[in-house]
Scaffold this motif. Structure first.
Motif, short mmCIF file in Angstrom:
data_model
loop_
_atom_site.label_atom_id
_atom_site.label_comp_id
_atom_site.label_asym_id
_atom_site.label_seq_id
_atom_site.Cartn_x
_atom_site.Cartn_y
_atom_site.Cartn_z
N THR A 156 0.82 -1.20 0.00
CA THR A 156 0.00 0.00 0.00
C THR A 156 0.86 1.26 0.00
O THR A 156 1.99 1.26 0.50
CB THR A 156 -0.94 0.01 1.23
OG1 THR A 156 -1.67 1.24 1.26
CG2 THR A 156 -0.16 -0.12 2.53
N ARG A 157 0.29 2.34 -0.53
CA ARG A 157 0.93 3.65 -0.45
C ARG A 157 0.47 4.43 0.78
O ARG A 157 0.87 5.57 0.98
CB ARG A 157 0.62 4.46 -1.72
CG ARG A 157 1.12 3.80 -3.00
CD ARG A 157 0.83 4.64 -4.23
NE ARG A 157 -0.61 4.84 -4.45
CZ ARG A 157 -1.42 3.94 -5.00
NH1 ARG A 157 -0.95 2.76 -5.38
NH2 ARG A 157 -2.69 4.20 -5.18
N HIS A 158 -0.38 3.82 1.59
CA HIS A 158 -0.88 4.45 2.81
C HIS A 158 0.29 4.83 3.70
O HIS A 158 1.26 4.09 3.83
CB HIS A 158 -1.81 3.47 3.54
CG HIS A 158 -2.66 4.09 4.60
ND1 HIS A 158 -2.17 4.48 5.82
CD2 HIS A 158 -3.99 4.38 4.62
CE1 HIS A 158 -3.15 5.00 6.54
NE2 HIS A 158 -4.27 4.94 5.84
N GLU A 159 0.20 6.01 4.34
CA GLU A 159 1.32 6.51 5.13
C GLU A 159 1.54 5.72 6.42
O GLU A 159 2.64 5.76 7.00
CB GLU A 159 1.11 7.98 5.48
CG GLU A 159 -0.12 8.25 6.33
CD GLU A 159 -0.35 9.73 6.59
OE1 GLU A 159 -1.19 10.04 7.46
OE2 GLU A 159 0.29 10.56 5.92
N ASP A 160 0.54 4.99 6.89
CA ASP A 160 0.66 4.25 8.16
C ASP A 160 0.07 2.85 7.97
O ASP A 160 -1.13 2.65 8.08
CB ASP A 160 -0.08 4.99 9.28
CG ASP A 160 0.16 4.37 10.66
OD1 ASP A 160 0.56 3.19 10.72
OD2 ASP A 160 -0.07 5.07 11.67
N LYS A 161 0.93 1.87 7.70
CA LYS A 161 0.45 0.51 7.43
C LYS A 161 -0.20 -0.11 8.66
O LYS A 161 -1.12 -0.92 8.54
CB LYS A 161 1.60 -0.37 6.92
CG LYS A 161 2.75 -0.56 7.90
CD LYS A 161 3.85 -1.41 7.28
CE LYS A 161 5.06 -1.54 8.21
NZ LYS A 161 6.14 -2.35 7.61
N TYR A 162 0.26 0.27 9.85
CA TYR A 162 -0.32 -0.29 11.07
C TYR A 162 -1.76 0.20 11.26
O TYR A 162 -2.65 -0.57 11.64
CB TYR A 162 0.53 0.07 12.30
CG TYR A 162 1.95 -0.45 12.22
CD1 TYR A 162 2.22 -1.80 12.39
CD2 TYR A 162 3.01 0.41 11.97
CE1 TYR A 162 3.53 -2.29 12.31
CE2 TYR A 162 4.32 -0.07 11.89
CZ TYR A 162 4.56 -1.42 12.07
OH TYR A 162 5.85 -1.89 11.97
#
Length: 270
Positions: A156-162
């Motif tokens: 993912t390109r999401h800034e926070d994978k957690y």
């Protein structure tokens, strides 16, 4: 000495960053195995990407792969094999959200093959799947989704994978486990509900007539939390993620690059 089961994660734990195991580590594990201890690989990797390391270590024990979904004897029939799959509806649901969750790719993993979305082909590292090149026959098409996969993998390109992992677990009403990979990659992996390395180790201990008091485990990342908490003695690597440390009993003096597992095992058994 009471015989032990020694559960070893691969990436960030037993393996160096170049995907190798040192001769020193192989020698230590061989000597411990000859003492009658059960050395077991417990990895989030697909089986096909762990087999070479199993062979390198000359193991004859069952292997745990896909974060606990598959427990089996490599290349052999075993009456106690456990193969837990994820309902394919979760794959279909994740595919529908691919843009919302900023997915570079979504892959469905099976024992011997995988399928992957190719919307952003330049973002895919073929080495993550144990291949030299992503080919057209690996493309994820809805008409190929006829079997329940062992696991799903997404980048993912999401800034926070957690945070995204938490949101995805909630979206699927906590019927799916979503964990992160270690290191800088924004990788998430999906497993069936309640399935993790501890789940598989609990099953394997019972199958081999052993107890968790005989279990020692080594790991480095979020997907090792249950395993380290479950084991009688859980070791976080010196290079472990901060999220893992509260679940560990001890921490190794050396990193995976420095043969941290082998050095700890040598102190314990040799």
């Amino acid at each position: 000495m009471t015989k032990k089961m020694i559960a070893l994660d691969l990436d960030g734990t037993l393996l160096r960053s170049n995907n190798t195991i040192s001769d020193y580590t192989v020698d230590v594990i061989n000597r411990i195995s000859k003492q009658g201890h059960k050395v077991v690989i417990a990895t989030g990797r697909p089986y096909r990407m762990a087999l070479e390391h199993y062979k390198r270590l000359q193991l004859d024990t069952p292997m745990i792969s896909f974060n606990g979904s598959l427990t089996h004897l490599p290349e052999k029939k075993w009456s106690k094999e456990q193969n837990v799959t994820l309902d394919k509806k979760y794959l279909l649901g994740t595919l529908k959200m691919s843009e919302t969750i900023q997915a570079d790719f979504i892959a469905s993993e099976y024992r011997k093959n995988f399928y992957i979305t190719l919307n952003y082909p330049n973002s895919i590292n073929p080495a993550l799947f144990g291949v030299h090149k992503i080919t057209e026959n690996m493309r994820m098409d809805v008409d190929k989704i006829t079997r329940d996969p062992n696991a799903l993998l997404m980048q993912t390109r999401h800034e926070d994978k957690y945070q995204l992992a938490k949101e995805l677990r909630k979206h699927f009403d906590y019927n799916v486990e979503v964990d992160s990979w270690g290191g800088p990659l924004n990788i998430l992996e999906f497993s069936p509900k309640g399935v993790n390395k501890a789940f598989a180790l609990n099953y394997l201990l019972s199958a081999l007539n052993m107890t968790k008091d005989q279990l020692i485990a080594f790991g480095d990342e979020h997907n090792d939390t249950e395993m380290l908490a479950f084991a009688k003695t859980g070791y976080a690597m010196k290079n472990a993620s901060e999220t893992l440390l509260p679940y560990a009993d001890k921490q190794t003096d050396y990193t995976n690059e420095e043969d941290g597992v082998a050095k700890e095992l040598e102190k314990l058994f040799l």
